[in-house]
Design a protein around this motif. Structure first.
Motif, PDB file in Angstrom:
ATOM      1  N   GLU A 279       0.825  -1.210   0.000  1.00 18.26           N
ATOM      2  CA  GLU A 279       0.000   0.000   0.000  1.00 18.26           C
ATOM      3  C   GLU A 279       0.861   1.263   0.000  1.00 18.26           C
ATOM      4  O   GLU A 279       0.565   2.229  -0.709  1.00 18.26           O
ATOM      5  CB  GLU A 279      -0.933  -0.028   1.202  1.00 18.26           C
ATOM      6  CG  GLU A 279      -1.976  -1.127   1.107  1.00 18.26           C
ATOM      7  CD  GLU A 279      -2.659  -1.448   2.429  1.00 18.26           C
ATOM      8  OE1 GLU A 279      -2.456  -0.710   3.423  1.00 18.26           O
ATOM      9  OE2 GLU A 279      -3.394  -2.448   2.469  1.00 18.26           O
ATOM     10  N   HIS A 280       1.895   1.268   0.791  1.00 22.19           N
ATOM     11  CA  HIS A 280       2.822   2.396   0.866  1.00 22.19           C
ATOM     12  C   HIS A 280       3.477   2.627  -0.495  1.00 22.19           C
ATOM     13  O   HIS A 280       3.637   3.773  -0.942  1.00 22.19           O
ATOM     14  CB  HIS A 280       3.861   2.092   1.942  1.00 22.19           C
ATOM     15  CG  HIS A 280       4.757   3.218   2.299  1.00 22.19           C
ATOM     16  ND1 HIS A 280       5.955   3.001   2.931  1.00 22.19           N
ATOM     17  CD2 HIS A 280       4.677   4.554   2.141  1.00 22.19           C
ATOM     18  CE1 HIS A 280       6.557   4.162   3.133  1.00 22.19           C
ATOM     19  NE2 HIS A 280       5.810   5.115   2.660  1.00 22.19           N
TER      20      HIS A 280
ATOM     21  N   TYR B   2       0.999   4.310  -2.814  1.00 23.19           N
ATOM     22  CA  TYR B   2       0.840   5.714  -2.418  1.00 23.19           C
ATOM     23  C   TYR B   2       1.929   6.583  -3.051  1.00 23.19           C
ATOM     24  O   TYR B   2       1.651   7.603  -3.684  1.00 23.19           O
ATOM     25  CB  TYR B   2       0.877   5.810  -0.890  1.00 23.19           C
ATOM     26  CG  TYR B   2       0.918   7.212  -0.355  1.00 23.19           C
ATOM     27  CD1 TYR B   2      -0.224   8.007  -0.344  1.00 23.19           C
ATOM     28  CD2 TYR B   2       2.095   7.754   0.160  1.00 23.19           C
ATOM     29  CE1 TYR B   2      -0.199   9.294   0.153  1.00 23.19           C
ATOM     30  CE2 TYR B   2       2.135   9.038   0.658  1.00 23.19           C
ATOM     31  CZ  TYR B   2       0.987   9.813   0.656  1.00 23.19           C
ATOM     32  OH  TYR B   2       1.023  11.096   1.144  1.00 23.19           O
ATOM     33  N   HIS B   3       3.171   6.163  -2.894  1.00 23.16           N
ATOM     34  CA  HIS B   3       4.278   6.959  -3.433  1.00 23.16           C
ATOM     35  C   HIS B   3       4.397   6.828  -4.950  1.00 23.16           C
ATOM     36  O   HIS B   3       4.868   7.762  -5.604  1.00 23.16           O
ATOM     37  CB  HIS B   3       5.585   6.618  -2.723  1.00 23.16           C
ATOM     38  CG  HIS B   3       5.621   7.163  -1.329  1.00 23.16           C
ATOM     39  ND1 HIS B   3       5.477   8.499  -1.038  1.00 23.16           N
ATOM     40  CD2 HIS B   3       5.753   6.530  -0.141  1.00 23.16           C
ATOM     41  CE1 HIS B   3       5.520   8.686   0.269  1.00 23.16           C
ATOM     42  NE2 HIS B   3       5.688   7.498   0.843  1.00 23.16           N
TER      43      HIS B   3
END
Length: 158
Positions: free
Chosen positions: A137-138, A141-142
């Motif tokens: 997920e991280h 996001y980026h």
């Protein structure tokens, strides 16, 4: 298919070859990018290079745990990197990023499914599954930030 194989495949999608969720991936966005674009500052935003290094920082830290080591990464250091000052620096970073990402995926595959629900280092960090899902997920996001920065930096050329 084992759960760990499915999760590993999801991670490989975001880094190497997927288009299902974001219609792109890190390799597609970064592989043909020159170092000057990757390090170009847009206002006070993080650069593409810094965002990619940030994701790599966490991948490396979790790899260390997967290999039996300690959890040495800290959020306060997750944006502190030596500046990329040449195409050679950028290409060397990308090589490490791809290699360490593949290692991450392979280490997930090697986990027995039961390990996914085991405590990750300390109960306050949750389970292995939670940490792997958070990494995916991280990364998404980026990746979204990188896509936008690339569009701003390339003025619509890419």
């Amino acid at each position: 298919m084992k759960s760990t194989e499915e999760i590993s495949s999801r991670f490989r999608e975001i880094i190497f070859n997927g288009t299902w969720v974001a219609n792109t991936n890190y390799k597609h966005q970064l592989a043909d990018l020159d170092w000057e674009t990757a390090t170009k500052q847009v206002g006070s935003l993080n650069t593409i290079a810094v965002l990619a290094q940030h994701i790599h920082y966490y991948i490396n830290g979790i790899n260390n745990v997967f290999k039996g080591g300690s959890l040495d990464i800290r959020d306060k250091y997750s944006f502190d990197f030596p500046a990329i000052q040449s195409q050679k620096d950028w290409e060397a970073f990308l090589s490490r990023f791809w290699n360490d990402s593949e290692e991450f995926a392979s280490l997930i595959e090697q986990l027995p499914d039961e390990k996914l629900d085991a405590v990750f280092v300390d109960a306050k960090y949750g389970t292995y599954r939670r940490n792997i899902d958070a990494m995916i997920e991280h990364s998404y996001y980026h990746l979204g930030q990188i896509v936008l920065l690339k569009k701003l930096n390339c003025n619509g050329k890419n």
